[in-house]
Scaffold this active site. Structure first.
Site, PDB file in Angstrom:
ATOM      1  N   ASP A   1      -8.832 -81.239  13.912  1.00  0.00           N
ATOM      2  CA  ASP A   1      -8.847 -82.521  13.191  1.00  0.00           C
ATOM      3  C   ASP A   1      -7.908 -83.496  13.876  1.00  0.00           C
ATOM      4  O   ASP A   1      -6.883 -83.102  14.430  1.00  0.00           O
ATOM      5  CB  ASP A   1      -8.422 -82.311  11.725  1.00  0.00           C
TER       6      ASP A   1
ATOM      7  N   ASN B   1     -18.107 -80.708  11.134  1.00  0.00           N
ATOM      8  CA  ASN B   1     -18.104 -81.442   9.873  1.00  0.00           C
ATOM      9  C   ASN B   1     -17.352 -82.768   9.944  1.00  0.00           C
ATOM     10  O   ASN B   1     -17.519 -83.608   9.059  1.00  0.00           O
ATOM     11  CB  ASN B   1     -17.484 -80.496   8.820  1.00  0.00           C
TER      12      ASN B   1
ATOM     13  N   TYR C   1     -24.139 -95.205  10.222  1.00  0.00           N
ATOM     14  CA  TYR C   1     -23.991 -93.877   9.609  1.00  0.00           C
ATOM     15  C   TYR C   1     -25.364 -93.225   9.433  1.00  0.00           C
ATOM     16  O   TYR C   1     -25.547 -92.042   9.747  1.00  0.00           O
ATOM     17  CB  TYR C   1     -23.293 -94.045   8.257  1.00  0.00           C
TER      18      TYR C   1
ATOM     19  N   LYS D   1     -26.411 -89.811  11.249  1.00  0.00           N
ATOM     20  CA  LYS D   1     -26.758 -88.608  10.477  1.00  0.00           C
ATOM     21  C   LYS D   1     -28.211 -88.199  10.719  1.00  0.00           C
ATOM     22  O   LYS D   1     -28.518 -86.994  10.732  1.00  0.00           O
ATOM     23  CB  LYS D   1     -26.470 -88.830   8.991  1.00  0.00           C
TER      24      LYS D   1
ATOM     25  N   THR E   1     -14.689 -86.836  -2.419  1.00  0.00           N
ATOM     26  CA  THR E   1     -13.721 -86.563  -1.345  1.00  0.00           C
ATOM     27  C   THR E   1     -12.987 -87.877  -1.049  1.00  0.00           C
ATOM     28  O   THR E   1     -13.386 -88.937  -1.545  1.00  0.00           O
ATOM     29  CB  THR E   1     -14.435 -86.097  -0.053  1.00  0.00           C
TER      30      THR E   1
HETATM   31  N1  LIG Z   1     -18.351 -87.295   0.671  1.00  0.00           N
HETATM   32  C1  LIG Z   1     -19.660 -87.471   0.681  1.00  0.00           C
HETATM   33  O1  LIG Z   1     -20.246 -87.988  -0.296  1.00  0.00           O
HETATM   34  C2  LIG Z   1     -20.473 -87.004   1.857  1.00  0.00           C
HETATM   35  C3  LIG Z   1     -21.868 -86.969   1.712  1.00  0.00           C
HETATM   36  C4  LIG Z   1     -22.645 -86.542   2.787  1.00  0.00           C
HETATM   37  C5  LIG Z   1     -22.039 -86.180   3.970  1.00  0.00           C
HETATM   38  N2  LIG Z   1     -20.679 -86.246   4.100  1.00  0.00           N
HETATM   39  C6  LIG Z   1     -20.105 -85.838   5.381  1.00  0.00           C
HETATM   40  O2  LIG Z   1     -19.224 -84.773   5.163  1.00  0.00           O
HETATM   41  C7  LIG Z   1     -18.281 -84.703   6.231  1.00  0.00           C
HETATM   42  C8  LIG Z   1     -16.899 -84.530   5.654  1.00  0.00           C
HETATM   43  O3  LIG Z   1     -16.578 -85.706   4.921  1.00  0.00           O
HETATM   44  P1  LIG Z   1     -15.745 -85.681   3.549  1.00  0.00           P
HETATM   45  O4  LIG Z   1     -16.585 -86.328   2.527  1.00  0.00           O
HETATM   46  O5  LIG Z   1     -15.174 -84.344   3.330  1.00  0.00           O
HETATM   47  O6  LIG Z   1     -14.626 -86.778   3.906  1.00  0.00           O
HETATM   48  P2  LIG Z   1     -13.112 -86.659   4.389  1.00  0.00           P
HETATM   49  O7  LIG Z   1     -12.748 -88.035   4.779  1.00  0.00           O
HETATM   50  O8  LIG Z   1     -12.334 -85.928   3.367  1.00  0.00           O
HETATM   51  O9  LIG Z   1     -13.213 -85.730   5.686  1.00  0.00           O
HETATM   52  C9  LIG Z   1     -13.503 -86.211   6.977  1.00  0.00           C
HETATM   53  C10 LIG Z   1     -12.669 -85.414   7.956  1.00  0.00           C
HETATM   54  O10 LIG Z   1     -13.030 -85.774   9.294  1.00  0.00           O
HETATM   55  C11 LIG Z   1     -11.825 -85.966  10.030  1.00  0.00           C
HETATM   56  N3  LIG Z   1     -12.084 -86.832  11.186  1.00  0.00           N
HETATM   57  C12 LIG Z   1     -12.453 -88.135  11.199  1.00  0.00           C
HETATM   58  N4  LIG Z   1     -12.569 -88.567  12.465  1.00  0.00           N
HETATM   59  C13 LIG Z   1     -12.260 -87.518  13.278  1.00  0.00           C
HETATM   60  C14 LIG Z   1     -12.209 -87.337  14.682  1.00  0.00           C
HETATM   61  N5  LIG Z   1     -12.480 -88.348  15.538  1.00  0.00           N
HETATM   62  N6  LIG Z   1     -11.888 -86.118  15.168  1.00  0.00           N
HETATM   63  C15 LIG Z   1     -11.582 -85.092  14.329  1.00  0.00           C
HETATM   64  N7  LIG Z   1     -11.617 -85.204  12.996  1.00  0.00           N
HETATM   65  C16 LIG Z   1     -11.943 -86.412  12.476  1.00  0.00           C
HETATM   66  C17 LIG Z   1     -10.870 -86.569   9.009  1.00  0.00           C
HETATM   67  O11 LIG Z   1      -9.516 -86.509   9.425  1.00  0.00           O
HETATM   68  C18 LIG Z   1     -11.165 -85.694   7.807  1.00  0.00           C
HETATM   69  O12 LIG Z   1     -10.464 -84.464   7.878  1.00  0.00           O
HETATM   70  C19 LIG Z   1     -18.489 -85.986   7.058  1.00  0.00           C
HETATM   71  O13 LIG Z   1     -19.261 -85.665   8.201  1.00  0.00           O
HETATM   72  C20 LIG Z   1     -19.268 -86.871   6.106  1.00  0.00           C
HETATM   73  O14 LIG Z   1     -20.041 -87.815   6.797  1.00  0.00           O
HETATM   74  C21 LIG Z   1     -19.875 -86.648   3.062  1.00  0.00           C
END
Ligand SMILES: NC(=O)c1ccc[n+]([C@@H]2O[C@H](COP(=O)([O-])OP(=O)(O)OC[C@H]3O[C@@H](n4cnc5c(N)ncnc54)[C@H](O)[C@@H]3O)[C@@H](O)[C@H]2O)c1
Length: 253
Positions: A40, A92, A158, A162, A193
């Site tokens: 991360d 992720n 986005y 995706k 989140t």
């Molecule tokens: N929360 C939602 O509703 C949702 C829905 C569908 C998909 N997602 C996807 O789930 C995944 C996780 O998101 P989340 O909701 O847990 O949000 P979050 O913001 O809690 O987690 C995102 C993580 O990615 C890390 N990150 C960002 N840029 C980075 C980089 N360049 N290198 C390494 N790490 C990096 C952040 O530090 C964080 O730990 C993402 O891919 C997001 O697009 C989230």
């Protein structure tokens, strides 16, 4: 968790594990006996590693920018250096662009979103697969989104990234199907989140987001983790190239 898969002795790499879905999944893998390696950009992921260790598990944090090839290669090398192999990866890490209609979106926002959310998954696949080929195989799960299947307004980069993750998942699955590497994706709907915190804190906006949700609430990150563990386990040994939708029924209508 009774009935959840056992990953004792397995080396599991997870990106984006400082919070949200990545943290919950890392904790679940740790609880299931895995040796967890967390990549991360945010040093807060070290707290996830500490949480896993405090519960008796094994975890290593490696500061990583998934958009940079050398950084991703170093993450995989750190996992191999520590544990000698790589069995499972959960790609992720992700971010959201600022909300705007397409013609008002900045080129910088587009490029950054694609760099992390799509190129990041490509780079992770590339270096993880090279290692998995040399240790006899493995299982990979990418985080897509329902935005990888249908569009959300105001989020063109986005949505494009995706949709790309869904395509990369199919392409990688075909390339390695006969070489004991399975590649799948999860497509979460709305999950509570840090990424969605601002939206869910606004009652009017939250209501708008949930108006098409049959279940009528956002998921908790732990509700995504279970499917990731299943797809990474031998219980899913005939599953590859698929995107599993976890959206409380949102795309059922
Ligand atoms: N929360 C939602 O509703 C949702 C829905 C569908 C998909 N997602 C996807 O789930 C995944 C996780 O998101 P989340 O909701 O847990 O949000 P979050 O913001 O809690 O987690 C995102 C993580 O990615 C890390 N990150 C960002 N840029 C980075 C980089 N360049 N290198 C390494 N790490 C990096 C952040 O530090 C964080 O730990 C993402 O891919 C997001 O697009 C989230």
């Amino acid at each position: 968790m009774s009935g959840s898969p056992n990953f004792t002795g397995k080396v599991v790499l997870i990106t984006g594990a400082s919070s949200g879905i990545g943290r919950a999944t890392a904790v679940a893998f740790g609880r299931a006996g895995a040796k967890v390696v967390l990549g991360d950009l945010n040093e807060e992921a070290a707290a996830t590693a500490s949480q896993i260790k405090a519960a008796g598990g094994e975890a290593l944090f490696v500061k990583t920018d998934v958009s940079q090839p050398a950084s991703v290669e170093a993450l995989v090398q750190a996992a191999v250096g520590a544990h000698g192999r790589l069995d499972v990866a959960f790609n992720n890490a992700g971010l959201l662009p600022r909300t705007a209609d397409l013609a008002d979106m900045t080129t910088e926002d587009f490029d950054r979103t694609i760099a992390v959310d799509l190129r990041g998954v490509f780079l992770c696949l590339k270096y993880e697969i090279r290692q998995m080929l040399s240790n006899g195989g493995g299982a990979i799960v990418n985080t897509a989104s329902v935005a990888g299947l249908v569009a959300d307004p105001g989020m063109a980069p986005y949505v494009a990234a995706k949709h790309g993750v869904v395509g990369l998942t199919k392409a990688a699955a075909l390339d390695y199907a006969t070489r004991n590497i399975r590649v799948n994706a999860v497509a979460p709907g709305l999950v509570a989140t840090p990424m969605t915190e601002r939206w869910l804190a606004d009652p009017a906006f939250k209501g708008k987001l949930l108006q098409n949700s049959p279940i009528g609430r956002a998921a908790q990150p732990e509700e995504i983790a279970g499917t990731v563990l299943y797809l990474s386990s031998d219980a899913a040994s005939f599953v590859t190239g698929q995107t599993y939708v976890i959206d409380g029924g949102q795309t059922a209508h």
